[in-house]
Design an enzyme around this catalytic site. Structure first.
Site, PDB file in Angstrom:
ATOM      1  N   ASP A 119       0.838  -1.190   0.000  1.00 45.40           N
ATOM      2  CA  ASP A 119       0.000   0.000   0.000  1.00 45.40           C
ATOM      3  C   ASP A 119       0.881   1.251   0.000  1.00 45.40           C
ATOM      4  O   ASP A 119       1.821   1.346  -0.786  1.00 45.40           O
ATOM      5  CB  ASP A 119      -0.948  -0.049   1.210  1.00 45.40           C
ATOM      6  N   ASP A 246      -7.359  -8.495  -4.034  1.00 48.54           N
ATOM      7  CA  ASP A 246      -7.310  -7.043  -3.848  1.00 48.54           C
ATOM      8  C   ASP A 246      -7.817  -6.335  -5.103  1.00 48.54           C
ATOM      9  O   ASP A 246      -7.180  -6.406  -6.155  1.00 48.54           O
ATOM     10  CB  ASP A 246      -5.885  -6.586  -3.544  1.00 48.54           C
ATOM     11  N   HIS A 275      -6.781  -6.840   0.550  1.00 52.42           N
ATOM     12  CA  HIS A 275      -5.763  -5.799   0.435  1.00 52.42           C
ATOM     13  C   HIS A 275      -4.696  -5.933   1.511  1.00 52.42           C
ATOM     14  O   HIS A 275      -3.508  -5.758   1.245  1.00 52.42           O
ATOM     15  CB  HIS A 275      -6.439  -4.429   0.529  1.00 52.42           C
TER      16      HIS A 275
END
Length: 317
Positions: A119, A246, A275
């Site tokens: 991320d 994701d 995710h």
């Protein structure tokens, strides 16, 4: 600059998070918190979290990697976790976050770093590795990337950005649960909420989605384009381990596999989950860290017994 500091009492008795706190001032007014486990003289493994999580995300991975004889460092980004939280949205920028993390790395004089990122940890970590390559020796990335704004972002990300910008209700625990396939316990959800006692503590969590370069003229786009040029010649080990569930980053790994020489011959793996694969498939993720580090020079690992068989299987996969 008005800065909030989450009371330490908010972090008492968090499930699975026994780590001693460490702090460093990245600015006279800003204190950054980080986990520092394992031998201090050992090669460092840097685990960078994303949004809206904090170092708690890596709680399942830190112990086995440290037990193998590596030094594991997991900082909380400014605005998250136990780190300080400016209340002015204008304080937060992509460049500022890179600068704060660079200040911390240089202060600790970390070298031979294996970067583990996901991320926003990827957006920041990939910049750091490219801008100070002499300090990094390998990269393990999952569910992340380095956008420049030159290609469209997926609808799932645009919806997330709109939500962060406009909804009056911003439930951190539900956001993390939405990005996780397994059901989090009440204690785990409370741990993700702990850094944010009130709405004014959530400024960074709300701002982060808007900092992602989604147009070619974004303030960070040109810097990221220069970094892509670095990775076009990056020959150090680079492993991708994206998850199978994701909706935001699915398929982004292919870009890295095509463009980065260091990805050749590496044990790229598809992890299970959403995710936040650190919640859904932490053991496999940790196995990949140890497998990668075991391939690097001067890294003799004492792999925990529970991981030895799994690592042997992964090595032949």
């Amino acid at each position: 600059m008005n800065v909030l500091r989450t009371p330490e009492s908010r972090f008492a008795s968090l499930p699975g998070y026994p780590f001693a706190p460490h702090y460093h001032a990245v600015d006279p007014l800003l204190r950054l918190h980080y986990v520092d486990e394992g031998p201090r003289a050992a090669p460092p493994v840097l685990m960078l979290h994303g949004e809206p999580t904090w170092s708690y995300l890596y709680r399942h991975m830190i112990p086995p990697v440290a037990a193998a004889g590596l030094r594991v460092l997991a900082p909380d980004m400014i605005g998250f976790g136990k780190s300080d939280k400016p209340t002015d949205p204008g304080v937060y920028s992509y460049a500022a976050h890179v600068s704060w993390m660079r200040h911390w790395i240089e202060a600790l004089d970390l070298r031979g770093i294996t970067l583990v990122c996901q991320d926003w940890g990827s957006l920041i970590g990939l910049r750091l590795a490219a801008e100070m390559p002499e300090r990094f020796c390998a990269i393990l990335m999952g569910n992340g990337g380095l956008p420049t704004g030159d290609t469209p972002m997926p609808p799932a990300f645009l919806a997330w950005r709109f939500f962060a910008n406009h909804t009056p209700w911003f439930p951190i625990d539900r956001i993390v649960q939405f990005g996780t396939k397994r059901k989090l316990s009440a204690g785990e959800r409370a741990a993700y909420v702990a850094p944010f006692p009130t709405a004014e503590y959530k400024v960074a969590a709300r701002v982060y989605p808007s900092l992602v370069p989604t147009t070619p003229d974004n303030a960070a786009s040109e810097a990221n384009r220069r970094v892509w040029q670095v990775y076009a010649g990056w020959k150090k080990p680079f492993v991708c381990c994206f998850s199978d569930g994701d909706p935001i980053t699915r398929g982004w790994d292919k870009v890295w596999l095509d463009r980065v020489p260091g990805t050749r011959g590496q044990p790229h793996t598809t992890l299970r989950g959403g995710h936040f694969m650190q919640e859904d498939d932490p053991q496999t993720f940790a196995q990949l860290v140890l497998q990668l580090c075991g391939q690097l020079p001067d890294r003799t690992l004492q792999v925990p017994a529970t991981f030895a068989g799994d690592l042997a299987t992964a090595a032949t996969a």
